[in-house]
Each structure stands twice: as C-alpha cells, then as structure tokens.
Design a protein around this motif. Sequence first.
Motif, mmCIF file in Angstrom:
data_model
loop_
_atom_site.group_PDB
_atom_site.id
_atom_site.type_symbol
_atom_site.label_atom_id
_atom_site.label_comp_id
_atom_site.label_asym_id
_atom_site.label_seq_id
_atom_site.Cartn_x
_atom_site.Cartn_y
_atom_site.Cartn_z
ATOM 1 N N ARG A 169 0.833 -1.208 0.000
ATOM 2 C CA ARG A 169 0.000 0.000 0.000
ATOM 3 C C ARG A 169 0.868 1.259 0.000
ATOM 4 O O ARG A 169 0.631 2.198 -0.754
ATOM 5 C CB ARG A 169 -0.932 -0.016 1.210
ATOM 6 N N ALA A 170 1.894 1.283 0.835
ATOM 7 C CA ALA A 170 2.793 2.441 0.888
ATOM 8 C C ALA A 170 3.579 2.572 -0.411
ATOM 9 O O ALA A 170 3.787 3.681 -0.913
ATOM 10 C CB ALA A 170 3.740 2.320 2.075
ATOM 11 N N LEU A 171 4.002 1.454 -0.972
ATOM 12 C CA LEU A 171 4.749 1.493 -2.233
ATOM 13 C C LEU A 171 3.875 2.012 -3.372
ATOM 14 O O LEU A 171 4.360 2.758 -4.231
ATOM 15 C CB LEU A 171 5.320 0.111 -2.562
ATOM 16 N N ARG A 172 2.597 1.643 -3.367
ATOM 17 C CA ARG A 172 1.703 2.155 -4.412
ATOM 18 C C ARG A 172 1.563 3.679 -4.315
ATOM 19 O O ARG A 172 1.604 4.377 -5.333
ATOM 20 C CB ARG A 172 0.324 1.485 -4.325
ATOM 21 N N VAL A 173 1.408 4.197 -3.100
ATOM 22 C CA VAL A 173 1.314 5.653 -2.937
ATOM 23 C C VAL A 173 2.639 6.301 -3.336
ATOM 24 O O VAL A 173 2.658 7.313 -4.044
ATOM 25 C CB VAL A 173 0.930 6.042 -1.492
ATOM 26 N N SER A 174 3.737 5.721 -2.924
ATOM 27 C CA SER A 174 5.055 6.260 -3.286
ATOM 28 C C SER A 174 5.239 6.279 -4.794
ATOM 29 O O SER A 174 5.777 7.248 -5.346
ATOM 30 C CB SER A 174 6.164 5.427 -2.638
ATOM 31 N N LEU A 175 4.778 5.234 -5.476
ATOM 32 C CA LEU A 175 4.922 5.176 -6.924
ATOM 33 C C LEU A 175 4.092 6.260 -7.596
ATOM 34 O O LEU A 175 4.547 6.893 -8.553
ATOM 35 C CB LEU A 175 4.529 3.795 -7.439
ATOM 36 N N ARG A 176 2.899 6.502 -7.099
ATOM 37 C CA ARG A 176 2.083 7.593 -7.639
ATOM 38 C C ARG A 176 2.797 8.931 -7.459
ATOM 39 O O ARG A 176 2.773 9.790 -8.345
ATOM 40 C CB ARG A 176 0.719 7.618 -6.956
ATOM 41 N N CYS A 177 3.451 9.084 -6.319
ATOM 42 C CA CYS A 177 4.206 10.314 -6.063
ATOM 43 C C CYS A 177 5.384 10.434 -7.022
ATOM 44 O O CYS A 177 5.659 11.523 -7.532
ATOM 45 C CB CYS A 177 4.701 10.345 -4.620
ATOM 46 N N CYS A 178 6.074 9.328 -7.262
ATOM 47 C CA CYS A 178 7.208 9.354 -8.190
ATOM 48 C C CYS A 178 6.759 9.833 -9.565
ATOM 49 O O CYS A 178 7.437 10.654 -10.195
ATOM 50 C CB CYS A 178 7.838 7.975 -8.293
ATOM 51 N N ALA A 179 5.623 9.335 -10.035
ATOM 52 C CA ALA A 179 5.114 9.759 -11.344
ATOM 53 C C ALA A 179 4.752 11.238 -11.305
ATOM 54 O O ALA A 179 5.091 11.996 -12.216
ATOM 55 C CB ALA A 179 3.913 8.920 -11.744
ATOM 56 N N GLY A 180 4.079 11.667 -10.254
ATOM 57 C CA GLY A 180 3.661 13.059 -10.144
ATOM 58 C C GLY A 180 4.805 14.034 -9.991
ATOM 59 O O GLY A 180 4.706 15.192 -10.405
ATOM 60 N N LEU A 181 5.900 13.573 -9.416
ATOM 61 C CA LEU A 181 7.065 14.432 -9.191
ATOM 62 C C LEU A 181 8.177 14.190 -10.220
ATOM 63 O O LEU A 181 9.267 14.746 -10.094
ATOM 64 C CB LEU A 181 7.617 14.198 -7.778
ATOM 65 N N ALA A 182 7.891 13.353 -11.206
ATOM 66 C CA ALA A 182 8.860 12.997 -12.252
ATOM 67 C C ALA A 182 10.148 12.419 -11.665
ATOM 68 O O ALA A 182 11.244 12.694 -12.152
ATOM 69 C CB ALA A 182 9.156 14.189 -13.166
ATOM 70 N N ARG A 183 10.001 11.604 -10.650
ATOM 71 C CA ARG A 183 11.152 10.903 -10.063
ATOM 72 C C ARG A 183 11.221 9.524 -10.710
ATOM 73 O O ARG A 183 10.937 8.503 -10.096
ATOM 74 C CB ARG A 183 10.997 10.818 -8.546
ATOM 75 N N TRP A 184 11.558 9.524 -11.987
ATOM 76 C CA TRP A 184 11.451 8.325 -12.806
ATOM 77 C C TRP A 184 12.382 7.207 -12.366
ATOM 78 O O TRP A 184 11.994 6.032 -12.409
ATOM 79 C CB TRP A 184 11.677 8.674 -14.277
ATOM 80 N N ASP A 185 13.602 7.524 -11.962
ATOM 81 C CA ASP A 185 14.550 6.468 -11.577
ATOM 82 C C ASP A 185 14.072 5.712 -10.339
ATOM 83 O O ASP A 185 14.046 4.482 -10.335
ATOM 84 C CB ASP A 185 15.948 7.041 -11.344
ATOM 85 N N LEU A 186 13.704 6.437 -9.307
ATOM 86 C CA LEU A 186 13.195 5.795 -8.094
ATOM 87 C C LEU A 186 11.893 5.064 -8.401
ATOM 88 O O LEU A 186 11.660 3.950 -7.927
ATOM 89 C CB LEU A 186 12.978 6.820 -6.979
ATOM 90 N N GLY A 187 11.065 5.668 -9.223
ATOM 91 C CA GLY A 187 9.802 5.037 -9.591
ATOM 92 C C GLY A 187 9.998 3.705 -10.289
ATOM 93 O O GLY A 187 9.244 2.754 -10.048
#
Length: 118
Positions: free
Chosen positions: A34-52
């Motif tokens: 659940r936390a990873l899914r929210v983090s992944l949405r944040c990565c996309a929204g913040l353009a943090r592609w490598d971490l995503g």
Amino acid sequence: MSFDEAEHHADRRRFRQAWAVIDELPPDARMTPRALRVSLRCCAGLARWDLGQEIAALLATGEMPDRECAAGFYHLLAVAHLQDGDKREAILAASRAVDAWKPARVELFEDNRLAGLF
C-alpha cells in the motif's frame, strides 16, 4: 500520519505532502504494498522516474492492485520518454506496463499521447 492521509494527498495531486506522510511512517510500514503504491504515484507526479522504476519493479510481481499501479507508472514513463524524443525507451516502458498488467495494452493503444509509438 496514516496510509489514508497519504492516499488522500496523492488523490488530490499533492505529491510532496503524500511523500512526507509516507516518510513519517515506521520503516517496515514504508515497504508495504500500500505504501509502495502511494510512493509510486508520487514518483510519477514528481517525475522521479529512476526511483519510480525501482518501486514499479517491486510492484510488478505483486498482487493485482500492485501490478496495475506499476503498469500505470510505466504508461506515464512511456509518455515522458516519447515526449523527450526517446522512442526506444518509450517502447520499453510500454512493454513493461503490459508485462505488469496485461489490460494496460488497451490503455496504451488508446492514449493519444502515445500516437505513433505502435
């Protein structure tokens, strides 16, 4: 701070706030699907592609909601690569989306931002 609060922020496209909430969770809670899914949405929204990409790789082998979330991230990554003119990387990201969640194929084909990719 809670998962619900992080999801609430992410739903409203307040990705920095959602990320901060996840960061305040205990370390073991940050690694739950659940936390990873929210983090992944944040990565996309913040353009943090490598971490995503690292998070998406973890989720792509999980349960259906995890795979669907990973596919959504890869879909957005494909769009970003195509907008940057990198067709090869866009195709690779689109392929990863389908590998994670087969129904993503339809969404990819219907996305006008990916016109000319297939």
